[in-house]
Design a protein around this motif. Structure first.
Motif, PDB file in Angstrom:
ATOM      1  N   MET A   5      41.600  -7.327  -9.765  1.00 40.97           N
ATOM      2  CA  MET A   5      40.203  -7.750  -9.651  1.00 40.97           C
ATOM      3  C   MET A   5      39.890  -8.041  -8.187  1.00 40.97           C
ATOM      4  SD  MET A   5      38.309 -11.043 -11.406  1.00 40.97           S
ATOM      5  CE  MET A   5      37.804 -10.137 -12.877  1.00 40.97           C
ATOM      6  N   ALA A   6      38.741  -7.578  -7.723  1.00 45.63           N
ATOM      7  CA  ALA A   6      38.275  -7.861  -6.363  1.00 45.63           C
ATOM      8  C   ALA A   6      37.137  -8.864  -6.423  1.00 45.63           C
ATOM      9  CB  ALA A   6      37.806  -6.586  -5.681  1.00 45.63           C
ATOM     10  N   ARG A   7      37.015  -9.679  -5.390  1.00 40.94           N
ATOM     11  CA  ARG A   7      35.853 -10.539  -5.220  1.00 40.94           C
ATOM     12  C   ARG A   7      34.745  -9.726  -4.555  1.00 40.94           C
ATOM     13  NH1 ARG A   7      36.785 -14.780  -8.507  1.00 40.94           N
ATOM     14  NH2 ARG A   7      38.775 -15.803  -8.068  1.00 40.94           N
ATOM     15  N   LEU A   8      33.608  -9.626  -5.219  1.00 43.00           N
ATOM     16  CA  LEU A   8      32.483  -8.846  -4.712  1.00 43.00           C
ATOM     17  C   LEU A   8      31.520  -9.772  -3.975  1.00 43.00           C
ATOM     18  CD1 LEU A   8      30.982  -6.089  -4.673  1.00 43.00           C
ATOM     19  CD2 LEU A   8      29.842  -6.823  -6.789  1.00 43.00           C
ATOM     20  N   GLY A   9      31.361  -9.554  -2.673  1.00 42.61           N
ATOM     21  CA  GLY A   9      30.487 -10.407  -1.885  1.00 42.61           C
ATOM     22  C   GLY A   9      29.034 -10.290  -2.313  1.00 42.61           C
ATOM     23  N   VAL A  10      28.378 -11.439  -2.520  1.00 42.19           N
ATOM     24  CA  VAL A  10      26.974 -11.445  -2.946  1.00 42.19           C
ATOM     25  C   VAL A  10      26.117 -12.362  -2.083  1.00 42.19           C
ATOM     26  CG1 VAL A  10      27.518 -10.837  -5.334  1.00 42.19           C
ATOM     27  CG2 VAL A  10      27.377 -13.252  -4.693  1.00 42.19           C
ATOM     28  N   ARG A  11      26.668 -12.880  -0.994  1.00 42.81           N
ATOM     29  CA  ARG A  11      25.900 -13.724  -0.080  1.00 42.81           C
ATOM     30  C   ARG A  11      25.211 -12.855   0.961  1.00 42.81           C
ATOM     31  NH1 ARG A  11      29.454 -17.800   3.229  1.00 42.81           N
ATOM     32  NH2 ARG A  11      30.183 -15.822   4.110  1.00 42.81           N
ATOM     33  N   THR A  12      23.928 -13.086   1.179  1.00 38.37           N
ATOM     34  CA  THR A  12      23.220 -12.359   2.233  1.00 38.37           C
ATOM     35  C   THR A  12      23.835 -12.724   3.578  1.00 38.37           C
ATOM     36  OG1 THR A  12      21.176 -12.339   0.964  1.00 38.37           O
ATOM     37  CG2 THR A  12      20.992 -11.984   3.336  1.00 38.37           C
ATOM     38  N   PRO A  13      24.277 -11.747   4.360  1.00 41.36           N
ATOM     39  CA  PRO A  13      24.923 -12.056   5.639  1.00 41.36           C
ATOM     40  C   PRO A  13      24.057 -12.973   6.499  1.00 41.36           C
ATOM     41  CG  PRO A  13      25.208  -9.742   5.114  1.00 41.36           C
ATOM     42  CD  PRO A  13      24.281 -10.295   4.087  1.00 41.36           C
ATOM     43  N   GLY A  14      24.669 -14.029   6.996  1.00 42.05           N
ATOM     44  CA  GLY A  14      23.963 -14.996   7.831  1.00 42.05           C
ATOM     45  C   GLY A  14      23.373 -16.156   7.067  1.00 42.05           C
ATOM     46  N   ASP A  15      23.296 -16.048   5.738  1.00 40.06           N
ATOM     47  CA  ASP A  15      22.741 -17.118   4.913  1.00 40.06           C
ATOM     48  C   ASP A  15      23.845 -18.028   4.409  1.00 40.06           C
ATOM     49  OD1 ASP A  15      20.303 -16.028   5.275  1.00 40.06           O
ATOM     50  OD2 ASP A  15      19.957 -15.472   3.177  1.00 40.06           O
ATOM     51  N   SER A  16      23.442 -19.198   3.959  1.00 40.45           N
ATOM     52  CA  SER A  16      24.349 -20.044   3.197  1.00 40.45           C
ATOM     53  C   SER A  16      24.482 -19.436   1.809  1.00 40.45           C
ATOM     54  CB  SER A  16      23.801 -21.469   3.109  1.00 40.45           C
ATOM     55  OG  SER A  16      22.523 -21.455   2.497  1.00 40.45           O
ATOM     56  N   PRO A  17      25.521 -19.832   1.031  1.00 41.30           N
ATOM     57  CA  PRO A  17      25.663 -19.277  -0.321  1.00 41.30           C
ATOM     58  C   PRO A  17      24.385 -19.434  -1.133  1.00 41.30           C
ATOM     59  CG  PRO A  17      27.618 -20.510   0.275  1.00 41.30           C
ATOM     60  CD  PRO A  17      26.609 -20.745   1.374  1.00 41.30           C
ATOM     61  N   ARG A  18      24.013 -18.378  -1.865  1.00 43.76           N
ATOM     62  CA  ARG A  18      22.761 -18.382  -2.616  1.00 43.76           C
ATOM     63  C   ARG A  18      22.980 -18.998  -3.999  1.00 43.76           C
ATOM     64  NH1 ARG A  18      19.932 -12.602  -1.846  1.00 43.76           N
ATOM     65  NH2 ARG A  18      18.162 -13.809  -2.625  1.00 43.76           N
ATOM     66  N   GLY A  19      23.404 -20.248  -4.047  1.00 41.44           N
ATOM     67  CA  GLY A  19      23.683 -20.915  -5.306  1.00 41.44           C
ATOM     68  C   GLY A  19      25.080 -20.570  -5.771  1.00 41.44           C
ATOM     69  N   ASP A  20      25.843 -21.566  -6.161  1.00 41.12           N
ATOM     70  CA  ASP A  20      27.199 -21.326  -6.624  1.00 41.12           C
ATOM     71  C   ASP A  20      27.166 -20.728  -8.024  1.00 41.12           C
ATOM     72  OD1 ASP A  20      29.905 -21.206  -6.648  1.00 41.12           O
ATOM     73  OD2 ASP A  20      30.253 -23.368  -6.745  1.00 41.12           O
ATOM     74  N   LEU A  21      28.306 -20.194  -8.450  1.00 42.68           N
ATOM     75  CA  LEU A  21      28.432 -19.695  -9.812  1.00 42.68           C
ATOM     76  C   LEU A  21      28.210 -20.828 -10.809  1.00 42.68           C
ATOM     77  CD1 LEU A  21      31.658 -17.544  -9.300  1.00 42.68           C
ATOM     78  CD2 LEU A  21      29.301 -16.717  -9.360  1.00 42.68           C
ATOM     79  N   HIS A  22      27.663 -20.470 -11.965  1.00 46.40           N
ATOM     80  CA  HIS A  22      27.399 -21.414 -13.059  1.00 46.40           C
ATOM     81  C   HIS A  22      26.344 -22.447 -12.684  1.00 46.40           C
ATOM     82  CE1 HIS A  22      31.052 -20.556 -15.838  1.00 46.40           C
ATOM     83  NE2 HIS A  22      30.767 -19.486 -15.108  1.00 46.40           N
ATOM     84  N   ARG A  23      25.458 -22.070 -11.782  1.00 44.14           N
ATOM     85  CA  ARG A  23      24.293 -22.887 -11.461  1.00 44.14           C
ATOM     86  C   ARG A  23      23.035 -22.089 -11.747  1.00 44.14           C
ATOM     87  NH1 ARG A  23      24.666 -25.792  -5.660  1.00 44.14           N
ATOM     88  NH2 ARG A  23      22.551 -24.934  -5.717  1.00 44.14           N
ATOM     89  N   GLY A  24      21.989 -22.783 -12.156  1.00 45.41           N
ATOM     90  CA  GLY A  24      20.760 -22.114 -12.531  1.00 45.41           C
ATOM     91  C   GLY A  24      20.048 -21.421 -11.391  1.00 45.41           C
ATOM     92  N   ASP A  25      20.397 -21.764 -10.137  1.00 49.64           N
ATOM     93  CA  ASP A  25      19.737 -21.125  -9.000  1.00 49.64           C
ATOM     94  C   ASP A  25      20.567 -19.986  -8.405  1.00 49.64           C
ATOM     95  OD1 ASP A  25      21.762 -22.670  -7.952  1.00 49.64           O
ATOM     96  OD2 ASP A  25      20.544 -23.558  -6.357  1.00 49.64           O
ATOM     97  N   PHE A  26      21.617 -19.588  -9.082  1.00 48.93           N
ATOM     98  CA  PHE A  26      22.449 -18.496  -8.568  1.00 48.93           C
ATOM     99  C   PHE A  26      21.633 -17.215  -8.481  1.00 48.93           C
ATOM    100  CE2 PHE A  26      25.562 -14.986  -9.445  1.00 48.93           C
ATOM    101  CZ  PHE A  26      26.209 -15.048  -8.226  1.00 48.93           C
ATOM    102  N   ASP A  27      21.636 -16.579  -7.291  1.00 47.83           N
ATOM    103  CA  ASP A  27      20.788 -15.419  -7.054  1.00 47.83           C
ATOM    104  C   ASP A  27      21.508 -14.480  -6.086  1.00 47.83           C
ATOM    105  OD1 ASP A  27      18.641 -13.695  -7.070  1.00 47.83           O
ATOM    106  OD2 ASP A  27      17.423 -14.888  -5.686  1.00 47.83           O
TER     107      ASP A  27
END
Length: 447
Positions: free
Chosen positions: A401-423
């Protein structure tokens, strides 16, 4: 529903695609080392299919479904795969499906002379996605694809995983029609990953691994930039089990705790002493941890209750320690409860073992990402304490299994996993598709 033809698919067999610089199914990726690699490796994602996949993912996001209830999701996947000339099969549980690519009976028409290699009876590579959502509200604002189902959200990225495997399947099916898929590939769309012990055992029981010799998957990671993946050989997730404890005693008056069993104190001691005891009975490198999520006892301030309950999770980094954990946890709880004269009943629910990435399969993912985007797009990743039922497949066949990056480069994490604001950043969809298509092509060439 009519079947797609090569001519009306993006990047069909005619070799003329507006998005393609090398062939009919996509051209070079954006990495500095990707152009030369892609010239020899087809299967990059055409622009029109990219747009379709983003729309598909957003539709899934608007309509999340819980584990073993993913009927709409299953129907949408089945319809799209059939439109591409494939023959998906719904799992015995009624949701989720599997679909083979590169076998003449399931992929349109093709001349026998160009499909002989891809129909040989050698084990297939499987691409796995989980399709269920979580029972939490979607709290995103100013988002036109937020969940329309109250109390449910795709807050763990399974809509991304699903879209990635779908997109890879559509591209690989086109490559097979063009005679460019060296070996069959299976798509696995698995339900109920979020429901212990996960939907993987049911998928396996339904035949998901029959004829499969290797398997790969991705999981969204909001700590990794979109355009990159994280890899690790060996354990990449932890084991996760569920623990429920009931304590009972005669109860009594808080003025005379010496005449009864003080269940509140007993429950507090179980909560604090059991993790401490286990820390001295298991090698610290195994990372065995009991964490409580609920403690409940009593209804009045001057009444010692007759019943108390605790529930939590048991997580473990090491596979051997996980196998020994039930006996160790039972013994520690019974020892503490007996010390306080409380009767204990323990319900230890097996969850999932750790995901242990096979070395050769991890290198396949590394080579695939290097071919698409260059070595700069790969980073080392740490072992997570989260659980993942992908591990059940790895009890049967090697995989990674690979970790697939989903953070917009230069941004802070867009909501952690298992949070309602995850985007997640939707650029990750293209990255995942191209990772999987490259892995399938490279794997087939090495057989």
């Amino acid at each position: 529903m009519s079947r797609e033809s090569d001519a009306d698919q993006p990047g069909g067999a005619d070799g003329a695609s507006a998005a393609s610089g090398t062939d009919g199914v996509g051209g070079p990726g954006p990495g500095p080392a990707a152009g030369a690699a892609d010239a020899a490796l087809p299967g990059a994602l055409p622009a029109d299919l990219r747009a379709e996949l983003i729309a598909f993912r957003r539709d899934l996001h608007r309509h999340p479904e819980l584990g073993n209830q993913e009927y709409r999701t299953t129907a949408a996947l089945k319809a799209r795969l059939e439109l591409a000339g494939l023959a998906p099969r719904v799992l015995n549980t009624g949701t989720g499906l599997i679909c083979d690519i590169g076998i003449d009976s399931t992929v349109g028409t093709g001349s026998a002379d160009r499909t002989t290699a891809s129909t040989a009876p050698r084990p297939m590579l499987a691409l796995r996605a989980d399709i269920d959502a979580l029972p939490i509200p979607d709290t995103k604002v100013d988002c036109d694809y937020r969940s329309t189902v109250p109390g449910m959200a795709h807050a763990c990225g399974h809509d991304v995983h699903t879209t990635v495997v779908l997109g890879a399947g559509l591209v690989l099916a086109r490559l097979h029609r063009a005679g460019r898929l060296p070996h069959p590939v299976r798509l696995i769309f698995q339900p109920a990953e979020e429901v212990l012990p996960g939907g993987a055992p049911d998928a396996i029981e339904s035949g998901a691994l029959e004829g499969v010799g290797r398997i790969i998957a991705v999981h969204c990671d909001p700590k990794v930039d979109a355009g990159r993946i994280g890899l690790r050989t060996g354990p990449i997730t932890s084991a996760c089990d569920r623990l429920e404890v009931s304590l009972d005693g005669p109860g009594g008056h808080t003025a005379r705790p010496h005449l009864t069993t003080d269940l509140v104190t007993a429950a507090a001691r179980v909560a604090s002493d059991v993790p401490a005891l286990l820390g001295r009975r298991v090698d610290a490198r195994a990372g065995l941890a009991v964490t409580w999520g609920r403690i409940e006892a009593g209804h009045a301030c001057n009444v010692i209750p007759q019943h108390a309950e605790l529930s939590g999770t048991v997580r473990c980094l090491d596979l051997d320690a996980w196998r020994a954990a039930p006996d160790l946890v039972h013994a520690a709880i019974a020892e503490v409860a007996d010390l306080h004269r409380a009767k204990s009943v323990i319900n230890y629910v097996r969850g999932v073992p750790p995901v242990v990435n096979d070395g050769a399969m991890t290198e396949l993912l590394r080579d695939a990402m290097t071919a698409r985007r260059g070595p700069y797009a790969i980073e080392d990743t740490e072992q997570s304490l989260g659980g993942e039922d992908f591990s059940w497949y790895l009890e049967q066949v090697p995989g990674a299994m690979a970790r697939l990056g989903v953070r917009t480069p230069g941004d802070s994490p867009r909501g952690d996993l298992h949070r309602g604001d995850f985007d997640p950043d939707e650029a990750s969809v293209e990255v995942g598709v191209e990772l999987f298509t490259a892995a399938a092509l490279l794997d087939g060439r090495r057989l």
